[in-house]
Design a protein around this motif. Sequence first.
Motif, mmCIF file in Angstrom:
data_model
loop_
_atom_site.group_PDB
_atom_site.id
_atom_site.type_symbol
_atom_site.label_atom_id
_atom_site.label_comp_id
_atom_site.label_asym_id
_atom_site.label_seq_id
_atom_site.Cartn_x
_atom_site.Cartn_y
_atom_site.Cartn_z
ATOM 1 N N ALA A 1 84.799 24.713 4.187
ATOM 2 C CA ALA A 1 85.725 24.804 5.318
ATOM 3 C C ALA A 1 86.786 23.706 5.328
ATOM 4 N N VAL A 2 86.947 22.977 4.235
ATOM 5 C CA VAL A 2 87.909 21.866 4.237
ATOM 6 C C VAL A 2 89.342 22.368 4.397
ATOM 7 N N ASP A 3 89.596 23.603 4.029
ATOM 8 C CA ASP A 3 90.939 24.175 4.180
ATOM 9 C C ASP A 3 90.950 25.347 5.161
ATOM 10 N N TYR A 4 89.928 25.437 6.005
ATOM 11 C CA TYR A 4 89.812 26.594 6.894
ATOM 12 C C TYR A 4 90.886 26.581 7.976
ATOM 13 N N GLU A 5 91.557 27.729 8.125
ATOM 14 C CA GLU A 5 92.509 27.948 9.206
ATOM 15 C C GLU A 5 92.121 29.240 9.918
ATOM 16 N N PRO A 6 91.863 29.183 11.207
ATOM 17 C CA PRO A 6 91.484 30.412 11.921
ATOM 18 C C PRO A 6 92.651 31.384 11.981
ATOM 19 N N THR A 7 92.346 32.656 11.786
ATOM 20 C CA THR A 7 93.347 33.711 11.884
ATOM 21 C C THR A 7 92.760 34.893 12.650
ATOM 22 N N GLY A 8 93.655 35.766 13.134
ATOM 23 C CA GLY A 8 93.190 36.962 13.808
ATOM 24 C C GLY A 8 92.700 36.686 15.218
ATOM 25 N N MET A 9 92.211 37.753 15.835
ATOM 26 C CA MET A 9 91.774 37.658 17.228
ATOM 27 C C MET A 9 90.510 38.465 17.463
ATOM 28 N N VAL A 10 89.770 38.040 18.482
ATOM 29 C CA VAL A 10 88.648 38.826 18.994
ATOM 30 C C VAL A 10 89.047 39.340 20.379
ATOM 31 N N GLU A 11 88.282 40.299 20.883
ATOM 32 C CA GLU A 11 88.617 40.858 22.192
ATOM 33 C C GLU A 11 88.490 39.826 23.304
ATOM 34 N N HIS A 12 87.415 39.047 23.243
ATOM 35 C CA HIS A 12 87.212 38.025 24.255
ATOM 36 C C HIS A 12 86.256 36.972 23.716
ATOM 37 N N VAL A 13 86.270 35.791 24.332
ATOM 38 C CA VAL A 13 85.387 34.710 23.903
ATOM 39 C C VAL A 13 85.037 33.848 25.113
ATOM 40 N N ASP A 14 83.774 33.419 25.148
ATOM 41 C CA ASP A 14 83.308 32.472 26.161
ATOM 42 C C ASP A 14 83.062 31.133 25.471
ATOM 43 N N VAL A 15 83.666 30.062 25.994
ATOM 44 C CA VAL A 15 83.593 28.751 25.358
ATOM 45 C C VAL A 15 82.846 27.795 26.282
ATOM 46 N N PHE A 16 81.796 27.170 25.768
ATOM 47 C CA PHE A 16 80.974 26.242 26.540
ATOM 48 C C PHE A 16 81.316 24.819 26.100
ATOM 49 N N VAL A 17 81.723 23.998 27.053
ATOM 50 C CA VAL A 17 82.272 22.684 26.735
ATOM 51 C C VAL A 17 81.382 21.590 27.322
ATOM 52 N N CYS A 18 81.004 20.625 26.473
ATOM 53 C CA CYS A 18 80.269 19.456 26.946
ATOM 54 C C CYS A 18 80.970 18.198 26.434
ATOM 55 N N ARG A 19 80.375 17.031 26.646
ATOM 56 C CA ARG A 19 80.998 15.793 26.205
ATOM 57 C C ARG A 19 81.089 15.777 24.673
ATOM 58 N N PRO A 20 82.207 15.369 24.122
ATOM 59 C CA PRO A 20 82.403 15.441 22.671
ATOM 60 C C PRO A 20 81.811 14.239 21.949
ATOM 61 N N LEU A 21 81.789 14.327 20.638
ATOM 62 C CA LEU A 21 81.451 13.180 19.810
ATOM 63 C C LEU A 21 82.541 12.118 19.961
ATOM 64 N N ARG A 22 82.136 10.869 19.864
ATOM 65 C CA ARG A 22 83.129 9.785 19.989
ATOM 66 C C ARG A 22 84.180 9.854 18.889
ATOM 67 N N GLN A 23 83.804 10.428 17.759
ATOM 68 C CA GLN A 23 84.726 10.459 16.632
ATOM 69 C C GLN A 23 85.853 11.477 16.801
ATOM 70 N N VAL A 24 85.731 12.402 17.781
ATOM 71 C CA VAL A 24 86.729 13.464 17.886
ATOM 72 C C VAL A 24 87.580 13.380 19.146
ATOM 73 N N ALA A 25 87.103 12.732 20.192
ATOM 74 C CA ALA A 25 87.879 12.615 21.429
ATOM 75 C C ALA A 25 87.280 11.523 22.302
ATOM 76 N N ARG A 26 88.120 10.946 23.190
ATOM 77 C CA ARG A 26 87.657 9.854 24.045
ATOM 78 C C ARG A 26 86.833 10.338 25.224
ATOM 79 N N ASN A 27 87.127 11.555 25.721
ATOM 80 C CA ASN A 27 86.388 12.079 26.864
ATOM 81 C C ASN A 27 86.509 13.598 26.881
ATOM 82 N N LYS A 28 85.811 14.214 27.834
ATOM 83 C CA LYS A 28 85.786 15.675 27.884
ATOM 84 C C LYS A 28 87.164 16.251 28.210
ATOM 85 N N ASN A 29 87.911 15.620 29.102
ATOM 86 C CA ASN A 29 89.236 16.146 29.466
ATOM 87 C C ASN A 29 90.166 16.186 28.258
#
Length: 866
Positions: A786-814
């Motif tokens: 997945a080092v060169d993975y780029e998402p393409t296309g669409m699905v009909e719908h998606v539910d996304v569940f969000v929690c606190r992130p890893l420190r390496q990717v973002a400072r906070n949930k917002n």
Amino acid sequence: MPSLTIRDVSVHPLPVWFYCSRYHIACQNRTFIQGILGLRQDTVFLLHLDNHLDGIIWFWSVVLAGYTPALSPPLVNNPDQHRKHLAHLKKLIHSPVVLTTSKYISSFTDLNIYVLPSSPIEPSAEHVTAPGPGLDSPASPAVLMLTSGSTGNAKAVSLSHSQILSAIAEKVLCHQTTPHDVHVHATDLVSWPLAFLDIIAQHHVSFSFAPNFFLASLAKELRSRTRNGENPLILDLSSLRCITSGGESLVVQTALSLLEYLTAYGCPRSVLVPGFGMTETCARSIHNNKFPDYDVDNGLSFAALGTCHQGIEMRVVQVDETGRSTTAPVGEPGQLHLRGPLVFSEYYNDSFNTRKAFVDDGWFVTGDLAVMDEKGMLRLAGREVKYNISELQSALDMANIPGAVPSYSVGFGHRPEGHGTEVVSVVYLPLYDPDNGKARAETNDAIATVMLLQCSARPHKIIPLGKDELEKTSLGKLSASKLRLMFESGRFDAQGEENKTLLAAYYAHAASSTRSDETTPAERAIEQALSEVLNIPIADTTPNSSMLHMGVNSMQLIRFKKRVQDLLSVDDIPMVTILTNTTVRSLASALQPYCEILVYLNLAKHFSSTRPIYALRARGFDSPTQPFFETIKECISTYVQSILAIQPRGPYNILGYSFGSMFAFEIAKALQSQQGQRISFLGVLNLPPHIKQRIRQLNMVTAILTLSLFLGLIEDDDPATFFPAPPPGTTTSSNPAKVVEEMDPASILDEILLNRAPKGRMDELALTRDKIMRWAEVSNALHAMAVDYEPTGMVEHVDVFVCRPLRQVARNKNEWFAEQVSKWVYFSRTLPRFWDAEGEHFSMLAEENVESFAEILNKALQGRGA
């Protein structure tokens, strides 16, 4: 509560407080049942429970709610026949509602499943206790009893309230039971026969049931103690008046051997009561109360079945070529027919089999051949063996065993001389070279496994034969009955002894090739369980030891299963897992927790929407030689085909966690666009659609740290805090990424296992250093795709569940949501639904958070109509 009187026979209840408390619970449970959406007036509730008290309570809960319960028997171990059985049930009883526990969720695919609440149901404000419609008439159906499920063509016997009450009254009259009698269920004791006697003595049991095979096992255990010079059992069995026996013919010699011990412990000589009954006759309806004197006086090898209860009559008839029936002369065999108020009237939703089951004047054709003697005592004659030949044949043919020529394998039941019960044996035409010991052993074990799955019994003998001895008829079939006669005559004894010798030599060589210091903690636990159950030195077991070769029988398998569960602290191991992994090493591997699916176990246990859950495993975990997936396309294609093999048609509910969310998105697209299937739910757990930037930061070290964090070996996976100072062998750097690049994966794993992991944690998880390293290699290989993975296309719908992130990717949930996770809006045709979840990335499904997450997931599923 007054006693119930039928035909002047009083059926006394248990103490009033017992009935009142259970009745109160059942009335509360009806609230749960009546709250299920989509119920029809004729809805049938299929009860699949392994706790007798729960079964009683929920049976009455269904009745009080106004519906008909159906009692589900134990499910077959053979996966193919299991699926056929469920498909047939869905059609036969019009998509029943299954009431079961979370333990059996995955057993009932494609049926409407409801998990029973784990805690008592709060009573409603207005607690209604009036009986439901099912109690309006004594002739109305009280219950459906499934007669068979081994080949997917079960019949459902419909029994009325009046039939059941009458049957109980007749049994009370026959056995003279009283309100003070205690009843023990023998099937709970099959793995420890002597415990049966201990419970009888401890609780002053007066009445029980035990089939011939269990009585034979009990007699064997008692004889073994005597031969080994063990101290005699100190038991008082004077309370025991009756052990009824059925299911297969009671062997007189076996029973006499057991009676020597039972009478010495205070039982009457008449304690064993053979009999006959069927589901269609409200169970036992014929009893031999004159055993054993009558049977010994008449020189019988198999016990007579006796005479009928009141309310039922029997006849033995002979049918000529024109179909005309006449009463069989005394002592001559014929068809056994039964008639009377205790006999059922129809198979539910099955007019064809109902018509076949009855002949003139309402006589029920049992399918058994019988003899009536001059004193009116019934004996079975020519009764089919309990191992149905066609079922055994079908199982062997469907298995496609590599070392056996297709359509040249035959299984049959028989009773060898000196055996107290019936066994099954198999003959087959081998494909392998006679000198190929490995192929011989693999074929032998494969056949034994098929038979274990089919009839829960290890074959007595498995013998390879030449083609000249497996001659087919003009119709191209092998004659199982002819081969059985040849087998019983000793025709194949020489081939059997030769095969036994060659197998023993191969197994001895295979066992000696495995050094004891190579065993894992799980393998050592399984070896210990085998040693205890088979009463052999643990030195005689190795990871290559085959349970089939070591001679484990069906009752020992139950003991073995329980012991392995205790030693490995596992709640429940499916018997099919043991039957399909018959060596120590293969079973240990099958029980090994896998990191990519272990994360979902807490969720599966708490999930309340009562649906089967399947997990997709990455390729490469099974062995060091198994290749990894090389591309995302290859991976998705494999996963989609696996999904279609289990569920050919949608709608599908798909959930992905972390990196698995990318695969869930791609699988949903493939099922929609390539297969034309409907996705009712797609859930993404804390992953944005764009991931390649993060993926490029990962390597073997981060894979090891991530796995160690998830498995509870460390508390932090951030390399910068894990090694605040440069580790040995690295140059000084203030850049954590640089530090990561210079770490040696093997060294950091050794540091974790030697100095960081809690003591005993590796043994608790049955893990080894090599297995963790293998997991990290699989994980790293997946990331590499997945080092060169780029998402393409669409699905009909998606539910996304969000929690606190890893420190390496973002400072906070917002920040995590605004800058990354929200981008899912570009890949869904409708606006995504975002859900706020508790915990951090690696703990959102942990024990402390999973209950709240399950509630959110349920709302999300309901919102999609899934």
